[in-house]
Design a protein around this motif. Structure first.
Motif, mmCIF file in Angstrom:
data_model
loop_
_atom_site.group_PDB
_atom_site.id
_atom_site.type_symbol
_atom_site.label_atom_id
_atom_site.label_comp_id
_atom_site.label_asym_id
_atom_site.label_seq_id
_atom_site.Cartn_x
_atom_site.Cartn_y
_atom_site.Cartn_z
ATOM 1 N N MET A 36 -9.022 12.929 -2.636
ATOM 2 C CA MET A 36 -7.742 13.172 -1.975
ATOM 3 C C MET A 36 -6.640 12.453 -2.732
ATOM 4 O O MET A 36 -6.824 11.331 -3.191
ATOM 5 N N PHE A 37 -5.515 13.100 -2.878
ATOM 6 C CA PHE A 37 -4.315 12.489 -3.435
ATOM 7 C C PHE A 37 -3.145 12.881 -2.548
ATOM 8 O O PHE A 37 -3.084 14.008 -2.053
ATOM 9 N N TYR A 38 -2.235 11.933 -2.325
ATOM 10 C CA TYR A 38 -1.021 12.292 -1.588
ATOM 11 C C TYR A 38 0.147 11.468 -2.116
ATOM 12 O O TYR A 38 -0.030 10.368 -2.645
ATOM 13 N N ARG A 39 1.320 12.018 -1.973
ATOM 14 C CA ARG A 39 2.545 11.282 -2.262
ATOM 15 C C ARG A 39 3.078 10.753 -0.933
ATOM 16 O O ARG A 39 3.297 11.542 -0.008
ATOM 17 N N PRO A 40 3.282 9.447 -0.829
ATOM 18 C CA PRO A 40 3.744 8.897 0.447
ATOM 19 C C PRO A 40 4.967 9.592 1.019
ATOM 20 O O PRO A 40 5.076 9.755 2.236
ATOM 21 N N GLU A 41 5.859 10.045 0.150
ATOM 22 C CA GLU A 41 7.066 10.708 0.642
ATOM 23 C C GLU A 41 6.752 12.047 1.306
ATOM 24 O O GLU A 41 7.543 12.551 2.116
ATOM 25 N N ASP A 42 5.588 12.636 0.993
ATOM 26 C CA ASP A 42 5.206 13.925 1.571
ATOM 27 C C ASP A 42 4.276 13.790 2.773
ATOM 28 O O ASP A 42 3.998 14.784 3.451
ATOM 29 N N PRO A 93 -4.868 11.112 10.632
ATOM 30 C CA PRO A 93 -4.417 10.632 11.945
ATOM 31 C C PRO A 93 -3.652 9.308 11.881
ATOM 32 O O PRO A 93 -2.781 9.050 12.704
ATOM 33 N N HIS A 94 -3.987 8.458 10.899
ATOM 34 C CA HIS A 94 -3.343 7.152 10.751
ATOM 35 C C HIS A 94 -3.060 6.905 9.270
ATOM 36 O O HIS A 94 -3.747 7.425 8.397
ATOM 37 N N ASN A 95 -2.092 6.076 9.006
ATOM 38 C CA ASN A 95 -1.658 5.814 7.636
ATOM 39 C C ASN A 95 -2.748 5.066 6.851
ATOM 40 O O ASN A 95 -3.046 3.908 7.158
ATOM 41 N N PRO A 96 -3.343 5.679 5.814
ATOM 42 C CA PRO A 96 -4.413 5.000 5.071
ATOM 43 C C PRO A 96 -3.925 3.815 4.256
ATOM 44 O O PRO A 96 -4.709 2.914 3.947
ATOM 45 N N PHE A 97 -2.641 3.782 3.893
ATOM 46 C CA PHE A 97 -2.131 2.660 3.108
ATOM 47 C C PHE A 97 -2.361 1.340 3.838
ATOM 48 O O PHE A 97 -2.592 0.308 3.219
ATOM 49 N N ASN A 98 -2.298 1.382 5.163
ATOM 50 C CA ASN A 98 -2.500 0.164 5.958
ATOM 51 C C ASN A 98 -3.865 -0.463 5.724
ATOM 52 O O ASN A 98 -4.044 -1.661 5.931
ATOM 53 N N ALA A 99 -4.848 0.349 5.308
ATOM 54 C CA ALA A 99 -6.212 -0.147 5.166
ATOM 55 C C ALA A 99 -6.679 -0.268 3.721
ATOM 56 O O ALA A 99 -7.772 -0.759 3.475
ATOM 57 N N ILE A 100 -5.883 0.184 2.768
ATOM 58 C CA ILE A 100 -6.321 0.174 1.367
ATOM 59 C C ILE A 100 -6.253 -1.221 0.760
ATOM 60 O O ILE A 100 -7.183 -1.657 0.071
ATOM 61 N N VAL A 101 -5.187 -1.940 0.985
ATOM 62 C CA VAL A 101 -5.067 -3.315 0.492
ATOM 63 C C VAL A 101 -5.681 -4.213 1.559
ATOM 64 O O VAL A 101 -5.033 -4.602 2.533
ATOM 65 N N THR A 102 -6.954 -4.544 1.373
ATOM 66 C CA THR A 102 -7.703 -5.218 2.421
ATOM 67 C C THR A 102 -8.827 -6.055 1.826
ATOM 68 O O THR A 102 -9.324 -5.709 0.752
ATOM 69 N N PRO A 103 -9.260 -7.127 2.439
ATOM 70 C CA PRO A 103 -8.642 -7.745 3.606
ATOM 71 C C PRO A 103 -7.407 -8.543 3.213
ATOM 72 O O PRO A 103 -7.291 -8.988 2.065
#
Length: 201
Positions: free
Chosen positions: A1-7, A12-22
């Motif tokens: 999967m690839f997405y541009r944040p602006e698009d 269901p939920h923003n994956p960016f919140n979980a990518i930089v973890t912990p």
């Protein structure tokens, strides 16, 4: 999967919140110019320099009673001081209770039943039972692109460590199991560690 944040991502939920973890949690205590105190957790937090020791945290939302930001940043603007309290696993419920959108008149220490202690180099309280606390003097607040995005940098002017967290001469995170944010509503804790020798050691 690839997405541009602006698009958008279509999930269901923003994956960016979980990518930089912990992400470590900075439990930031501040005092306003009027003497009112605030305590709030921030998972956009880290150490950024050794000499002199410096830390940062980012605030990414606003409250209607704080002119485009939140209580922590507003208080730091007024006084130029803050304290970073490290969160142990057993403090998770108290930490979570301080994360609510409370009005500026609410003292989160009292609201969550947290014992406070005086700082030594700055004029605000710290979490008495925290494994460690970093007293900080503001160096700069950087406004980032987007609405209500501010990064606060501070120089550490005082360090508190609980005596039981110093084991064989080192500050041992396994003595208190630090809490970390994983994204969404998920958290984790450090329960094991290992060492790696760097090339050239």
């Amino acid at each position: 999967m690839f997405y541009r944040p602006e698009d958008g991502h279509g999930l269901p939920h923003n994956p960016f919140n979980a990518i930089v973890t912990p992400r470590p949690i900075g439990w930031i205590s501040t005092r306003g110019a009027d003497g009112s105190e605030n305590l709030a957790p921030y998972s956009f937090f880290n150490a950024v320099a050794y000499v002199p020791p410096q830390v940062m945290f980012a605030s990414t939302s606003a409250k209607p009673d704080r002119d485009g930001t939140k209580d922590s940043v507003s208080n730091i603007r007024e006084t130029g001081e803050f304290c970073v309290n490290i969160v142990a696993f057993e403090m998770r419920d108290a930490m979570n209770k301080t994360s609510g959108p409370w009005g500026r008149e609410v003292d989160e220490f009292e609201h969550a039943g947290i014992e406070r202690a005086a700082c030594e180099t700055i004029a605000c309280s710290r979490v008495a039972a925290a494994p460690a606390a970093l007293e900080c003097k503001l160096t700069q607040i950087v406004e980032l692109p987007g609405e209500a995005n501010f990064t606060v940098f501070g120089e550490v002017t005082g360090v508190h460590m609980r005596d039981d967290c110093i084991v064989d001469g080192i500050f041992d995170v396994l003595a208190f199991n630090p809490l970390a944010r994983m994204g969404y509503r998920d958290y984790t804790t450090v329960r094991e560690k290992f060492s790696l020798a760097r090339p050239g050691d």
